[in-house]
Design a protein around this motif. Structure first.
Motif, PDB file in Angstrom:
ATOM      1  N   GLU A 130       0.825  -1.202   0.000  1.00 54.18           N
ATOM      2  CA  GLU A 130       0.000   0.000   0.000  1.00 54.18           C
ATOM      3  C   GLU A 130       0.861   1.255   0.000  1.00 54.18           C
ATOM      4  OE1 GLU A 130      -2.487  -0.390   3.367  1.00 54.18           O
ATOM      5  OE2 GLU A 130      -3.698  -2.020   2.542  1.00 54.18           O
ATOM      6  N   ALA A 131       1.976   1.217   0.720  1.00 53.92           N
ATOM      7  CA  ALA A 131       2.874   2.370   0.754  1.00 53.92           C
ATOM      8  C   ALA A 131       3.486   2.608  -0.620  1.00 53.92           C
ATOM      9  CB  ALA A 131       3.976   2.150   1.795  1.00 53.92           C
ATOM     10  N   ASP A 132       3.925   1.526  -1.293  1.00 49.68           N
ATOM     11  CA  ASP A 132       4.511   1.674  -2.624  1.00 49.68           C
ATOM     12  C   ASP A 132       3.495   2.199  -3.620  1.00 49.68           C
ATOM     13  OD1 ASP A 132       6.891   0.807  -1.650  1.00 49.68           O
ATOM     14  OD2 ASP A 132       6.749  -1.225  -2.457  1.00 49.68           O
ATOM     15  N   ALA A 133       2.210   1.874  -3.411  1.00 47.68           N
ATOM     16  CA  ALA A 133       1.177   2.345  -4.338  1.00 47.68           C
ATOM     17  C   ALA A 133       1.053   3.861  -4.314  1.00 47.68           C
ATOM     18  CB  ALA A 133      -0.171   1.698  -3.993  1.00 47.68           C
ATOM     19  N   ARG A 134       1.514   4.505  -3.248  1.00 50.22           N
ATOM     20  CA  ARG A 134       1.439   5.952  -3.144  1.00 50.22           C
ATOM     21  C   ARG A 134       2.654   6.643  -3.750  1.00 50.22           C
ATOM     22  NH1 ARG A 134      -2.356   7.977   0.522  1.00 50.22           N
ATOM     23  NH2 ARG A 134      -3.592   6.381   1.552  1.00 50.22           N
ATOM     24  N   ILE A 135       3.639   5.862  -4.180  1.00 48.17           N
ATOM     25  CA  ILE A 135       4.824   6.421  -4.828  1.00 48.17           C
ATOM     26  C   ILE A 135       4.632   6.341  -6.329  1.00 48.17           C
ATOM     27  CG2 ILE A 135       7.309   6.198  -5.168  1.00 48.17           C
ATOM     28  CD1 ILE A 135       7.485   4.977  -2.391  1.00 48.17           C
ATOM     29  N   VAL A 136       4.741   7.482  -6.997  1.00 51.70           N
ATOM     30  CA  VAL A 136       4.566   7.551  -8.449  1.00 51.70           C
ATOM     31  C   VAL A 136       5.911   7.929  -9.051  1.00 51.70           C
ATOM     32  CG1 VAL A 136       3.303   8.593 -10.361  1.00 51.70           C
ATOM     33  CG2 VAL A 136       2.164   8.247  -8.147  1.00 51.70           C
ATOM     34  N   LEU A 137       6.519   7.001  -9.761  1.00 47.48           N
ATOM     35  CA  LEU A 137       7.810   7.249 -10.388  1.00 47.48           C
ATOM     36  C   LEU A 137       7.625   7.993 -11.695  1.00 47.48           C
ATOM     37  CD1 LEU A 137       9.504   3.793  -9.738  1.00 47.48           C
ATOM     38  CD2 LEU A 137       9.875   5.928  -8.495  1.00 47.48           C
ATOM     39  N   PRO A 138       8.684   8.623 -12.192  1.00 47.81           N
ATOM     40  CA  PRO A 138       8.574   9.341 -13.469  1.00 47.81           C
ATOM     41  C   PRO A 138       7.993   8.467 -14.555  1.00 47.81           C
ATOM     42  CG  PRO A 138      10.676   9.807 -12.439  1.00 47.81           C
ATOM     43  CD  PRO A 138      10.021   8.747 -11.598  1.00 47.81           C
ATOM     44  N   ALA A 139       7.079   9.051 -15.321  1.00 44.60           N
ATOM     45  CA  ALA A 139       6.369   8.283 -16.336  1.00 44.60           C
ATOM     46  C   ALA A 139       7.298   7.872 -17.470  1.00 44.60           C
ATOM     47  CB  ALA A 139       5.196   9.098 -16.888  1.00 44.60           C
ATOM     48  N   LYS A 189      16.336  16.091 -12.423  1.00 40.77           N
ATOM     49  CA  LYS A 189      14.962  15.698 -12.092  1.00 40.77           C
ATOM     50  C   LYS A 189      14.933  14.490 -11.174  1.00 40.77           C
ATOM     51  CE  LYS A 189      12.617  17.525 -16.178  1.00 40.77           C
ATOM     52  NZ  LYS A 189      11.738  17.208 -17.345  1.00 40.77           N
ATOM     53  N   GLU A 190      15.940  13.607 -11.291  1.00 36.28           N
ATOM     54  CA  GLU A 190      15.970  12.420 -10.454  1.00 36.28           C
ATOM     55  C   GLU A 190      16.227  12.750  -8.993  1.00 36.28           C
ATOM     56  OE1 GLU A 190      20.143  13.323 -11.654  1.00 36.28           O
ATOM     57  OE2 GLU A 190      18.187  13.251 -12.690  1.00 36.28           O
ATOM     58  N   ARG A 191      16.616  13.995  -8.701  1.00 36.23           N
ATOM     59  CA  ARG A 191      16.898  14.407  -7.325  1.00 36.23           C
ATOM     60  C   ARG A 191      15.800  15.322  -6.774  1.00 36.23           C
ATOM     61  NH1 ARG A 191      22.583  16.974  -6.731  1.00 36.23           N
ATOM     62  NH2 ARG A 191      21.846  16.979  -4.560  1.00 36.23           N
ATOM     63  N   ILE A 192      14.634  15.295  -7.390  1.00 38.80           N
ATOM     64  CA  ILE A 192      13.500  16.086  -6.917  1.00 38.80           C
ATOM     65  C   ILE A 192      12.325  15.152  -6.666  1.00 38.80           C
ATOM     66  CG2 ILE A 192      11.868  17.932  -7.469  1.00 38.80           C
ATOM     67  CD1 ILE A 192      13.990  19.215  -9.196  1.00 38.80           C
ATOM     68  N   VAL A 200      -2.377  15.421  -9.259  1.00 37.80           N
ATOM     69  CA  VAL A 200      -1.269  16.371  -9.237  1.00 37.80           C
ATOM     70  C   VAL A 200       0.062  15.631  -9.249  1.00 37.80           C
ATOM     71  CG1 VAL A 200      -0.154  18.191  -7.895  1.00 37.80           C
ATOM     72  CG2 VAL A 200      -2.651  18.139  -8.081  1.00 37.80           C
ATOM     73  N   VAL A 201       0.151  14.565  -8.459  1.00 41.38           N
ATOM     74  CA  VAL A 201       1.384  13.783  -8.423  1.00 41.38           C
ATOM     75  C   VAL A 201       1.623  13.095  -9.760  1.00 41.38           C
ATOM     76  CG1 VAL A 201       2.532  11.823  -7.306  1.00 41.38           C
ATOM     77  CG2 VAL A 201       1.263  13.469  -5.928  1.00 41.38           C
ATOM     78  N   GLU A 202       0.558  12.625 -10.398  1.00 40.13           N
ATOM     79  CA  GLU A 202       0.703  12.002 -11.717  1.00 40.13           C
ATOM     80  C   GLU A 202       1.188  13.018 -12.748  1.00 40.13           C
ATOM     81  OE1 GLU A 202      -3.104  10.288 -12.398  1.00 40.13           O
ATOM     82  OE2 GLU A 202      -2.667   8.458 -11.247  1.00 40.13           O
ATOM     83  N   GLN A 203       0.751  14.273 -12.610  1.00 42.59           N
ATOM     84  CA  GLN A 203       1.261  15.315 -13.499  1.00 42.59           C
ATOM     85  C   GLN A 203       2.747  15.544 -13.256  1.00 42.59           C
ATOM     86  OE1 GLN A 203      -0.199  17.061 -16.122  1.00 42.59           O
ATOM     87  NE2 GLN A 203       1.948  17.642 -16.360  1.00 42.59           N
ATOM     88  N   ALA A 204       3.155  15.509 -11.999  1.00 41.85           N
ATOM     89  CA  ALA A 204       4.584  15.644 -11.691  1.00 41.85           C
ATOM     90  C   ALA A 204       5.377  14.491 -12.312  1.00 41.85           C
ATOM     91  CB  ALA A 204       4.785  15.676 -10.174  1.00 41.85           C
ATOM     92  N   GLY A 206       8.475  14.205 -15.344  1.00 35.27           N
ATOM     93  CA  GLY A 206       9.759  13.547 -15.127  1.00 35.27           C
ATOM     94  C   GLY A 206      10.214  13.489 -13.691  1.00 35.27           C
ATOM     95  N   LEU A 207       9.307  13.762 -12.740  1.00 38.72           N
ATOM     96  CA  LEU A 207       9.665  13.798 -11.324  1.00 38.72           C
ATOM     97  C   LEU A 207       9.064  12.606 -10.593  1.00 38.72           C
ATOM     98  CD1 LEU A 207       8.816  17.572 -10.729  1.00 38.72           C
ATOM     99  CD2 LEU A 207      11.040  16.617 -11.348  1.00 38.72           C
ATOM    100  N   THR A 208       9.685  12.224  -9.488  1.00 36.32           N
ATOM    101  CA  THR A 208       9.116  11.214  -8.609  1.00 36.32           C
ATOM    102  C   THR A 208       8.137  11.892  -7.664  1.00 36.32           C
ATOM    103  OG1 THR A 208      11.130   9.890  -8.707  1.00 36.32           O
ATOM    104  CG2 THR A 208       9.631   9.471  -6.861  1.00 36.32           C
ATOM    105  N   GLY A 209       6.982  11.268  -7.465  1.00 34.82           N
ATOM    106  CA  GLY A 209       5.961  11.878  -6.614  1.00 34.82           C
ATOM    107  C   GLY A 209       5.460  10.924  -5.556  1.00 34.82           C
ATOM    108  N   VAL A 210       4.968  11.492  -4.457  1.00 39.29           N
ATOM    109  CA  VAL A 210       4.383  10.723  -3.366  1.00 39.29           C
ATOM    110  C   VAL A 210       3.012  11.309  -3.072  1.00 39.29           C
ATOM    111  CG1 VAL A 210       4.558  10.077  -0.934  1.00 39.29           C
ATOM    112  CG2 VAL A 210       6.612  10.122  -2.359  1.00 39.29           C
ATOM    113  N   VAL A 211       1.995  10.454  -3.075  1.00 36.42           N
ATOM    114  CA  VAL A 211       0.641  10.886  -2.763  1.00 36.42           C
ATOM    115  C   VAL A 211       0.417  10.748  -1.260  1.00 36.42           C
ATOM    116  CG1 VAL A 211      -1.807  10.535  -3.216  1.00 36.42           C
ATOM    117  CG2 VAL A 211      -0.120  10.080  -5.021  1.00 36.42           C
TER     118      VAL A 211
END
Length: 341
Positions: A5-14, A156-159, A168-172, A176-181
Motif C-alpha cells: 500500500e505504501a509503494d502504491a502511493r509512490i509515483v515514479l517518473p512516467a 529531475k531524479e533528485r526532486i 497532481v502527483v501524476e502530473q509531476a 519527469g519527477l518522482t511523486g508521493v501521494v
C-alpha cells in the motif's frame, strides 16, 4: 500500512509506452482474430468432422468447436475424422491454440511482471536517492520552485514532489519527477519521500497552518536539511520560523512589495521580476569564493557581489567585515544567464 500500500502511493517518473487500455484492446482483437480464423478453417473443412448431435456441421458448430478447442476444453462431441481435418488440426489449429493461450496467459504474466518491475524500480530508487530536494505542494509555488531548481542544475531524479492529490502527483510524474501521494503533515508520507536523506525541503502548501505542521514534521525527521517555506500572511512567519524553517517567504506581502515598486518605478519592478525568474536575463547566484578572489575586495570579483555569506551570517557587500573575502566564504552575486545550446 503495508509495504504494498505504501509503494502504491509512490509515483515514479512516467515512461512512454502504449496505454494499458490500448494494450488490452489489441490483445483481445488478436484473440478474436485467431478464434474467427479457426472457425472459418473448421467450417470450410466441415465434411471432415463428425458431430454427435447433428449430421452436418453448421457455422455455429464450427465456432463452438473452435472455442472449446482453443481453450483446451475439448468436450469430444465434435471430432475431426478425415485425414485432412486431422492434418489441419496438427499443422494449423494446434499452433493457433498455442497463440491463443499465449495471448491469454501473457496478459496475466505481463500484469504480474509490470508489478514486479514497479516494485524493483521503487526499491532501486529508495536505495539511490539521497541529498535530494523534496517539494511539498505542486501548485503554482511548488512548480515555480521546481523550475528554479532545474535551472540551477539540479537533476529531475533528485526532486521528489509530495501532494495529497493523485492527479497532481501524476502530473509531476509526467514532468519527469518522482511523486508521493499523501498528507505531508504525516510522518509516514514524508518517510516515503525519503525526507531523512533529503538536503532541501520546500514547503509550498496552500494553507499557513498546514505549512507549520509540515515544518514541524520535517524537523522531527531531518535536522540538517535546509527548510524553506512559504506563507500567505506575515503574522504566521515567526511561527513558521519557530517550527524550524530556515527561510520563510511571505507570498502576499512579497507580491505587494513588487506591485508597489512597479507602480513607483516600472523599470525597477521589471528588474526585480527578472531577478526572480531564474534562467532569464539576470540571475541571483550563490557560489563559493575562488582562490584568486580570496583576500580581495568583493568589488574585485568579475560578477556583481551583493552579499557575502560567512558561516551562518549574511554580510552586506558594504559591511566592513566583508571588505576582504576569505576562501571559506560564499558570495551572492548577480550574473547574466547563459543561453542554453
Amino acid at each position: 500500512m503495508k509495504a504494498g500500500e505504501a509503494d502504491a502511493r509512490i509515483v515514479l517518473p512516467a515512461r512512454r509506452g502504449v496505454p494499458p487500455l490500448r494494450q488490452v484492446g489489441l490483445r483481445v482483437a488478436i484473440a478474436l482474430a485467431v478464434l474467427v480464423a479457426t472457425t472459418l478453417l473448421v467450417y470450410l473443412d466441415r465434411a471432415g468432422y463428425h458431430d454427435n448431435a447433428h449430421d452436418t456441421l453448421s457455422l455455429l458448430d464450427a465456432a463452438y468447436y473452435a472455442t472449446v478447442t482453443l481453450s483446451t476444453t475439448g468436450y469430444g462431441d465434435i471430432t475431426p475424422v478425415s485425414d485432412g481435418a486431422r492434418l489441419a488440426n496438427i499443422l494449423v489449429i494446434t499452433p493457433l491454440r498455442v497463440v491463443f493461450l499465449i495471448i491469454l496467459v501473457g496478459t496475466t504474466l505481463e500484469v504480474l511482471a509490470e508489478r514486479t518491475r514497479r516494485q524493483w524500480r521503487i526499491g532501486r530508487w529508495r536505495s539511490s536517492v539521497h541529498d535530494h530536494a523534496v517539494i511539498v505542494g505542486y501548485g503554482t509555488k511548488g512548480r515555480s520552485a521546481v523550475q528554479t531548481l532545474l535551472g540551477q542544475g539540479l537533476g529531475k531524479e533528485r526532486i521528489v514532489v509530495v501532494d495529497p492529490q493523485r492527479r497532481v502527483v501524476e502530473q509531476a510524474a509526467l514532468d519527469g519527477l518522482t511523486g508521493v501521494v499523501g498528507d505531508a503533515t504525516r510522518t509516514d508520507t514524508l518517510l516515503r519521500a525519503e525526507v531523512p536523506k533529503a538536503a532541501q525541503v520546500v514547503v509550498a502548501t496552500e494553507r499557513d497552518d498546514t505549512a507549520v505542521l509540515v515544518a514541524l514534521t520535517v524537523r522531527q525527521l531531518n535536522r540538517a536539511a535546509t527548510l524553506v517555506a512559504a506563507v500567505r500572511e506575515d503574522e504566521n512567519a515567526p511561527l513558521l520560523r519557530q517550527s524550524g524553517a530556515d527561510v520563510v517567504v511571505t507570498s502576499s506581502s512579497s507580491a505587494g512589495r513588487l506591485l508597489g515598486m512597479s507602480m513607483l518605478s516600472p523599470n525597477a519592478g521589471a528588474v526585480m521580476e527578472d531577478l526572480l525568474t531564474y534562467g532569464k536575463g539576470l540571475n541571483v547566484v550563490e557560489r563559493p569564493v575562488t582562490r584568486a578572489e580570496a583576500g580581495q575586495s568583493p568589488r574585485a570579483c568579475p560578477d556583481l557581489v551583493v552579499a557575502v555569506v560567512r558561516g551562518r551570517r549574511v554580510l552586506d557587500f558594504a559591511d566592513p567585515e566583508a571588505a576582504e573575502l576569505r576562501l571559506t566564504d560564499r558570495v551572492i552575486t548577480i550574473q547574466r544567464s547563459t543561453p542554453v545550446g
